[in-house]
Design a protein around this motif. Structure first.
Motif, PDB file in Angstrom:
ATOM      1  N   ARG A  59       0.819  -1.216   0.000  1.00  0.00           N
ATOM      2  CA  ARG A  59       0.000   0.000   0.000  1.00  0.00           C
ATOM      3  C   ARG A  59       0.855   1.269   0.000  1.00  0.00           C
ATOM      4  O   ARG A  59       0.549   2.243  -0.679  1.00  0.00           O
ATOM      5  CB  ARG A  59      -0.927  -0.017   1.221  1.00  0.00           C
ATOM      6  N   GLN A  60       1.952   1.225   0.780  1.00  0.00           N
ATOM      7  CA  GLN A  60       2.806   2.422   0.900  1.00  0.00           C
ATOM      8  C   GLN A  60       3.919   2.433  -0.154  1.00  0.00           C
ATOM      9  O   GLN A  60       4.740   3.334  -0.170  1.00  0.00           O
ATOM     10  CB  GLN A  60       3.427   2.497   2.297  1.00  0.00           C
ATOM     11  N   LYS A  61       3.945   1.402  -1.008  1.00  0.00           N
ATOM     12  CA  LYS A  61       4.934   1.296  -2.086  1.00  0.00           C
ATOM     13  C   LYS A  61       6.364   1.435  -1.543  1.00  0.00           C
ATOM     14  O   LYS A  61       7.148   2.279  -1.991  1.00  0.00           O
ATOM     15  CB  LYS A  61       4.664   2.352  -3.172  1.00  0.00           C
ATOM     16  N   LEU A  62       6.690   0.587  -0.592  1.00  0.00           N
ATOM     17  CA  LEU A  62       8.033   0.594  -0.009  1.00  0.00           C
ATOM     18  C   LEU A  62       9.066   0.246  -1.077  1.00  0.00           C
ATOM     19  O   LEU A  62       8.912  -0.734  -1.816  1.00  0.00           O
ATOM     20  CB  LEU A  62       8.111  -0.423   1.140  1.00  0.00           C
ATOM     21  N   GLN A 116       4.803  11.333  -4.767  1.00  0.00           N
ATOM     22  CA  GLN A 116       5.340  10.206  -3.991  1.00  0.00           C
ATOM     23  C   GLN A 116       5.080   8.889  -4.737  1.00  0.00           C
ATOM     24  O   GLN A 116       4.070   8.234  -4.528  1.00  0.00           O
ATOM     25  CB  GLN A 116       4.685  10.154  -2.615  1.00  0.00           C
ATOM     26  N   ARG A 117       6.025   8.526  -5.581  1.00  0.00           N
ATOM     27  CA  ARG A 117       5.862   7.290  -6.345  1.00  0.00           C
ATOM     28  C   ARG A 117       6.243   6.065  -5.518  1.00  0.00           C
ATOM     29  O   ARG A 117       5.708   4.984  -5.738  1.00  0.00           O
ATOM     30  CB  ARG A 117       6.711   7.361  -7.621  1.00  0.00           C
ATOM     31  N   VAL A 118       7.198   6.228  -4.609  1.00  0.00           N
ATOM     32  CA  VAL A 118       7.584   5.137  -3.697  1.00  0.00           C
ATOM     33  C   VAL A 118       7.699   5.706  -2.293  1.00  0.00           C
ATOM     34  O   VAL A 118       7.769   6.925  -2.097  1.00  0.00           O
ATOM     35  CB  VAL A 118       8.918   4.472  -4.117  1.00  0.00           C
ATOM     36  N   ASN A 119       7.729   4.815  -1.298  1.00  0.00           N
ATOM     37  CA  ASN A 119       7.845   5.216   0.114  1.00  0.00           C
ATOM     38  C   ASN A 119       6.810   6.272   0.493  1.00  0.00           C
ATOM     39  O   ASN A 119       7.131   7.348   1.007  1.00  0.00           O
ATOM     40  CB  ASN A 119       9.257   5.740   0.420  1.00  0.00           C
ATOM     41  N   ARG A 120       5.553   5.951   0.217  1.00  0.00           N
ATOM     42  CA  ARG A 120       4.478   6.901   0.524  1.00  0.00           C
ATOM     43  C   ARG A 120       4.310   7.065   2.032  1.00  0.00           C
ATOM     44  O   ARG A 120       4.293   6.082   2.774  1.00  0.00           O
ATOM     45  CB  ARG A 120       3.164   6.421  -0.090  1.00  0.00           C
TER      46      ARG A 120
END
Length: 863
Positions: A59-62, A116-120
Motif C-alpha cells: 500500500r505504501q509502495k516501499l 510520492q511514487r515510492v515510500n508513501r
C-alpha cells in the motif's frame, strides 16, 4: 438402529446420554477447544503478521532498493533509470542530516518529492506541507519531544556551515507522519552527525535545501510487486535486480568523476587567468607570482586526484526494523511448530482416558442393545457420534476463538515496537483441517480403540458388571519396616495408586505435560530476559564505541580525554567482516583488534559460558562467539573463512569460543591479525567507559566528540540496551499466553482425571461414607492419591520441560541472537505452585460433589 436402520429412539438415547453426562461432554469439548484454539491461533500468528507487513509495504509502495553515491546523484543517474522505466519506478530524494544544537537531537531534514511514487508517507495527524514555510515531523519526534504540537514553530539550529545549506530555517508544524522506511518506532538508522544515530526525520517542501544533487534514489522493481517479502523468491529476484542496477549505473562513476573535474576546472579557470595576467606584469622570480602559481599547480593536482565516486546499493534489509520484524515473526512461527502439537498431544491423552471411562460405564447398555439385535456399527456409532459432536463443537469454537484472539494479542504486543497497521485475521484452512482431523482422532479414534474388545463380546458378558481389578501385593509391602509404619489410609492410598496403573500413567503424563509447558513458558521468559542482563552487565563493560577515519591523532585523543564523562578507553581496530562458507548463510561479524590485548579484559569479558573460565588473546588464533561457532559447526583448532571488505577470503584459526548473546564477534591480537591479513592493523576506534550514565550527558558526549575532525561515529550502548529491553518486554507478553494456556489445560486435565477417578469409584466412596467416614475424610481419601500423582507429574514435568525448553530455544533463535539456555530455579517453583494450586482447586470442586453423593443409589446392585 435395528436391522441396520436408525430409529428416532436411538437418537434420543444419544441426546439423553449427552444430557446425563454434561460434565464429561463439556470436559471433552473444552479440552478440544483449548487444543484447537492454541494450535490454529498460534499457527496463524506468524502468517498474519507477515501478511500485515506485506499489505503495508504494498500500500505504501516501499522501495525495494536504494542507491547512494559519495558524490551525490545527478540527473544523468536518473536518466539511466528512466531508460529502464518499464522495469522499475524511482524517486530522487534530497536530505541533510543535522545535529539540532537547541535540543541535541540528530534529525534528517528531507524534501518531500512532488509526486510520492515510492515510500508513501502515512499522515498520523495534520497534513503534508503545502507552503514553503510548513514542515511535517516524524511521529517519533512527538515521543522524544512531547512539547511539539501542531501549529508550533520549528526552528533549525545547527552549525553555521550546515545552516547555510537551508534557504529558510523557521517553519510551522502542520503534521506528523510515519514512513514505510522506518517500520520500527524507535530506530531511525545511523548518521555521521551528532551521537551517530538519528532520532527522527523532518520533511519540507522541495527547494528548501540548497544542494543541487540528490542524496538518494529510491527504487521499486516491478517484478517484486506481487512477491511476498522475506520469501526465498523475493531474495532471489532482489539479488538479480541488484546485479542489474549495478550494471546499469557502473559507467556513471567515471562520468561523474569527469563532471566533477570539469566543474572544478571551470571554478579554477578565473583564478588561473588572473595568475596568467600577473605573470605578464611581474618578473618570473617574483615571490608573489611564484606563490600564486604554486597554488594553481596544487589546485590542478587536487582536481586530477578527484577519485571516482563510490555507488552504494542497499535493499530493504537496510531499513531499520525491516529484518528485525521478520525475525520476530519467525520466533512466533518457531514456537508454533512444537508447542501447539505438544498441547494437542495432552488433549488426545485425556480424551482417550475419558472415552475409555464412558465405554466402561455403558457396558450394560451395550449388552442390552446387542441382545435386542442392534449391530456393532449401531452400538459403536453412539460413542462415535458423542465424541465426534464434542470434537466438532470444540473445533468450531476453538478455531473461532484462537484465530481471532491469539494473532491479535501477539501482534498487538509487537505493535508497541512497529509502525504497522492492525493485522487482518486469515483462516488457514490447511491448519484448521489438521486440527479437526486431530480432534476427531482424539475422540472418535479413542472410542474405536476402546470399543474393539467390548463390541466383540457376547451380550451376556456385557450385561454383567465388569469384575473389579484384582488387588496385588505391592513391592513396598515387602519392605516390612516401612510398610508397618504406614497408617491404614496411607496403605489404601498406595494400593489404589498401583492397582489402577493406566490411570496413574495417564494422570502423571497429563500433569507432567502441563507442567512442562508452564516451565517452558517461564523458561523462555528467563532465557530472553537474561540476554540483556548478561550481555550488557556481565560481558560488556564499556559505554560507547567511537569510530574514526584512521589512527588516533593527538587532537582526537585530547578531545576524548577532556570530556567530562570520560573515565577510561581502549584503542582498537574495529571493522565489519563477512564469514562465508558454502551451504551456510553469510554472517556479518565485528572484527576487533585491541592495541593492548592485556587491557581488553577491563572492557570485554571473554569466558566459557558453562565454566566461566576466562580467555586471553594470544598470537595463535582468534576468540569467536559461541553462536558463530554453532552456525558454522566449528570447534577450537578449526578455521573460520573470513572476508575483510572486498579482499580475498582468509582462514582464521579458532583459539577459543566465548559466551555471547547479541551479534557476532571475532577478537584477534595485533600479531595474529598481521599473520592472517598480511598487514598491520589500523586502530580506528575506542571502547570508552563513562563516569555516569545520564541520557542527556551521553548524547552531549557524542555530539561534542563528533565535532572533532576525523571522528565518524559514536555508538552509545545505552541506546542498544533500550532497544533490546523493548523487544524483551514484548516477548514477555507472548510468554504469558503460553503460561496461561498451559495453566488452563492443566486445570481441565486435573478436573477431568479427578472426575473420572471419582466416577469409577463411586460405590467404593459411598461404602466408606456408610461406614462412617466424614465428608472431609472421603475427600482426603481421593486427594491423597491426587496429591501423590500431582507431585510425580511435577517431577516428570521438570525433565520434560527442560527438553521442550531446549528444543524451542534452538528452533526460535535467529542467526544473530543466542538465548541464554538456563532456566531460573524460581521458574520451576512457580510452575509447581501453579500446578498444586490447580490440584487444590479441583479437589475443592470435587469435595462439593462428594458431599452430594446419594449413598443408597450408588450402592444399589446392578445384578
Amino acid at each position: 438402529m435395528v436391522g441396520g436402520k436408525m430409529t428416532k429412539a436411538y437418537f434420543k438415547a444419544i441426546l439423553r446420554e449427552i444430557g446425563r453426562s454434561k460434565a464429561r461432554f463439556l470436559s471433552i469439548m473444552l479440552i478440544i477447544f483449548l487444543g484447537v484454539a492454541f494450535y490454529t491461533g498460534i499457527r496463524a500468528t506468524g502468517p498474519d503478521m507477515l501478511q500485515a507487513a506485506d499489505d503495508y509495504y504494498t500500500r505504501q509502495k516501499l522501495a525495494t532498493n536504494s542507491v547512494q553515491s559519495t558524490a551525490g546523484l545527478t540527473k544523468n543517474d536518473l536518466a539511466v533509470l528512466h531508460r529502464h522505466r518499464n522495469d522499475l519506478t524511482y524517486q530522487a530524494v534530497k536530505y541533510l542530516d543535522i545535529n539540532q544544537l537547541n535540543n541535541n537531537r540528530a534529525v534528517r531534514v528531507a524534501e518531500i518529492p512532488a509526486n510520492q511514487r515510492v515510500n508513501r508517507l502515512t499522515v498520523v495527524s495534520g497534513h503534508l506541507p503545502r507552503k514553503a514555510n510548513e514542515i511535517v515531523l516524524d511521529q517519533q519526534a512527538r515521543v522524544l519531544q512531547p512539547r511539539l504540537k501542531l501549529g508550533d514553530t520549528y526552528r533549525i539550529a545547527t552549525t553555521t556551515k550546515l545552516n547555510r545549506q537551508f534557504k529558510r530555517r523557521t517553519f510551522k508544524i502542520v503534521g506528523f507522519v510515519t514512513s514505510p522506511r522506518y517500520i520500527e518506532k524507535a530506530t531511525r538508522g545511523v548518521t555521521n552527525v551528532g551521537k551517530g544515530t538519528l532520532d527522527y526525520f523532518a520533511l519540507v517542501k522541495p527547494g528548501t535545501l540548497t544542494q543541487n544533487v540528490a542524496s538518494r534514489i529510491d527504487i521499486q522493481f516491478k517484478n517484486l510487486a506481487t512477491v511476498k517479502p522475506y520469501s526465498a523468491t523475493y531474495k532471489r529476484l532482489d539479488k538479480a535486480n541488484t546485479v542489474k542496477l549495478k550494471r546499469w549505473l557502473k559507467p556513471m562513476a567515471a562520468q561523474r568523476q569527469t563532471q566533477l573535474q570539469q566543474q572544478a576546472r571551470a571554478k579554477l579557470a578565473p583564478q588561473a587567468a588572473k595568475v596568467d595576467q600577473l605573470a605578464q606584469q611581474l618578473p618570473a622570480n617574483s615571490p608573489i607570482l611564484t606563490a600564486a602559481q604554486a597554488r594553481i599547480t596544487q589546485a590542478k593536482a587536487q582536481i586530477a586526484a578527484i577519485d571516482r565516486p563510490t555507488y552504494l546499493y542497499s535493499g530493504r534489509a537496510a531499513n531499520p526494523g525491516y529484518s528485525e520484524y521478520h525475525e520476530n515473526t519467525q520466533r512466533v512461527v518457531a514456537l508454533s511448530t512444537v508447542f501447539p502439537l505438544f498441547f494437542i498431544a495432552i488433549a488426545a491423552l485425556i480424551c482417550l482416558t475419558t472415552m475409555t471411562r464412558m465405554v466402561a460405564e455403558l457396558r450394560v447398555q451395550m449388552g442390552t442393545l446387542k441382545a435386542l439385535g442392534y449391530s456393532n456399527t449401531a452400538i459403536g456409532s453412539e460413542f462415535l457420534l458423542y465424541g465426534g459432536l464434542a470434537s466438532l463443537l470444540g473445533t468450531i469454537l476453538g478455531v473461532g476463538f484462537g484465530v481471532n484472539f491469539f494473532p491479535r494479542f501477539i501482534a498487538q504486543a509487537y505493535g508497541s515496537m512497529y509502525n504497522l497497521p492492525a493485522i487482518n485475521v486469515q483462516y488457514l484452512w490447511g491448519d484448521i483441517g489438521i486440527a479437526l482431523i486431530i480432534a476427531l482422532t482424539c475422540t472418535m479414534g479413542s472410542a474405536a480403540i476402546v470399543l474393539r474388545v467390548d463390541l466383540n463380546s457376547l451380550p451376556a458378558v456385557l450385561m454383567q458388571p465388569k469384575a473389579p481389578k484384582a488387588g496385588k501385593t505391592l513391592w513396598l509391602e515387602h519392605w516390612h519396616g516401612f510398610w508397618r509404619r504406614l497408617s491404614f489410609n496411607h496403605k489404601v492410598t498406595l494400593r489404589n495408586l498401583f492397582r489402577y496403573k493406566q490411570r496413574l500413567l495417564m494422570t502423571v503424563l497429563g500433569i507432567a505435560g502441563c507442567m512442562a509447558m508452564m516451565i517452558t513458558g517461564f523458561g523462555l521468559k528467563d532465557s530472553i530476559g537474561d540476554i540483556s542482563l548478561k550481555q550488557f552487565d556481565q560481558l560488556w563493560h564499556y559505554d560507547a564505541v567511537v569510530v574514526r577515519s584512521g589512527s588516533q591523532t593527538a587532537a582526537q585523543r585530547r578531545a576524548l580525554h577532556r570530556q567530562s564523562l570520560y573515565r577510561h578507553d581502549l584503542v582498537l581496530k574495529q571493522s565489519q567482516v563477512t564469514v562465508e562458507k558454502d551451504g551456510i548463510a553469510n554472517q556479518t561479524a565485528t572484527l576487533s583488534v585491541p592495541q593492548q590485548p592485556t587491557k581488553l579484559k577491563k572492557f570485554v569479558v571473554l569466558r566459557n559460558r558453562q565454566t566461566h573460565q576466562a580467555y586471553q588473546l594470544n598470537n595463535h588464533g582468534a576468540i569467536i562467539d559461541e553462536k558463530l561457532a554453532k552456525l558454522y559447526h566449528v570447534k577450537i583448532g578449526d578455521t573460520l573463512p573470513v572476508k575483510l571488505g572486498n579482499r580475498a577470503l582468509k582462514q582464521v584459526k579458532i583459539a577459543a569460543i566465548a559466551e555471547n548473546y547479541v551479534n557476532h564477534f571475532i577478537y584477534l591480537s595485533p600479531t595474529a591479525y598481521r599473520q592472517v591479513f598480511g598487514h598491520p592493523a589500523v586502530y580506528n576506534g575506542n571502547l570508552v567507559q563513562f563516569t555516569q550514565h545520564g541520557e542527556r550527558a551521553q548524547n552531549q558526549f557524542a555530539s561534542d566528540l563528533l565535532k572533532t575532525k576525523g571522528m565518524l561515529n559514536v555508538t552509545l550502548l545505552s541506546t542498544e540496551k533500550k532497544t533490546n529491553f523493548q523487544m524483551l518486554d514484548t516477548m514477555d507478553l507472548v510468554v504469558i499466553i503460553f503460561v496461561v494456556a498451559a495453566g488452563a489445560l492443566a486445570l481441565v486435565v486435573l478436573y477431568n482425571l479427578t472426575n473420572i477417578n471419582v466416577s469409577e469409584r463411586i460405590r467404593e466412596l459411598s461404602t466408606i461414607k456408610v461406614l462412617g467416614f466424614y465428608d472431609h475424610e472421603v475427600t482426603m481419601y481421593i486427594f491423597r492419591e491426587n496429591l501423590i500423582l500431582t507431585v510425580l507429574g511435577i517431577i516428570v514435568g521438570c525433565f520434560m520441560g527442560d527438553w521442550l525448553h531446549s528444543y524451542i530455544l534452538n528452533t526460535a533463535e535467529t542467526d544473530s541472537l543466542m538465548f541464554s539456555p538456563g532456566i531460573h530455579p524460581l521458574s520451576y517453583v512457580y510452575s509447581a505452585l501453579l500446578t498444586l494450586a490447580f490440584s487444590l482447586l479441583v479437589m475443592w470442586l470435587m469435595h462439593r460433589k462428594l458431599k452430594r453423593i446419594n449413598m443408597l443409589d450408588a450402592l444399589q446392585s446392578v445384578d
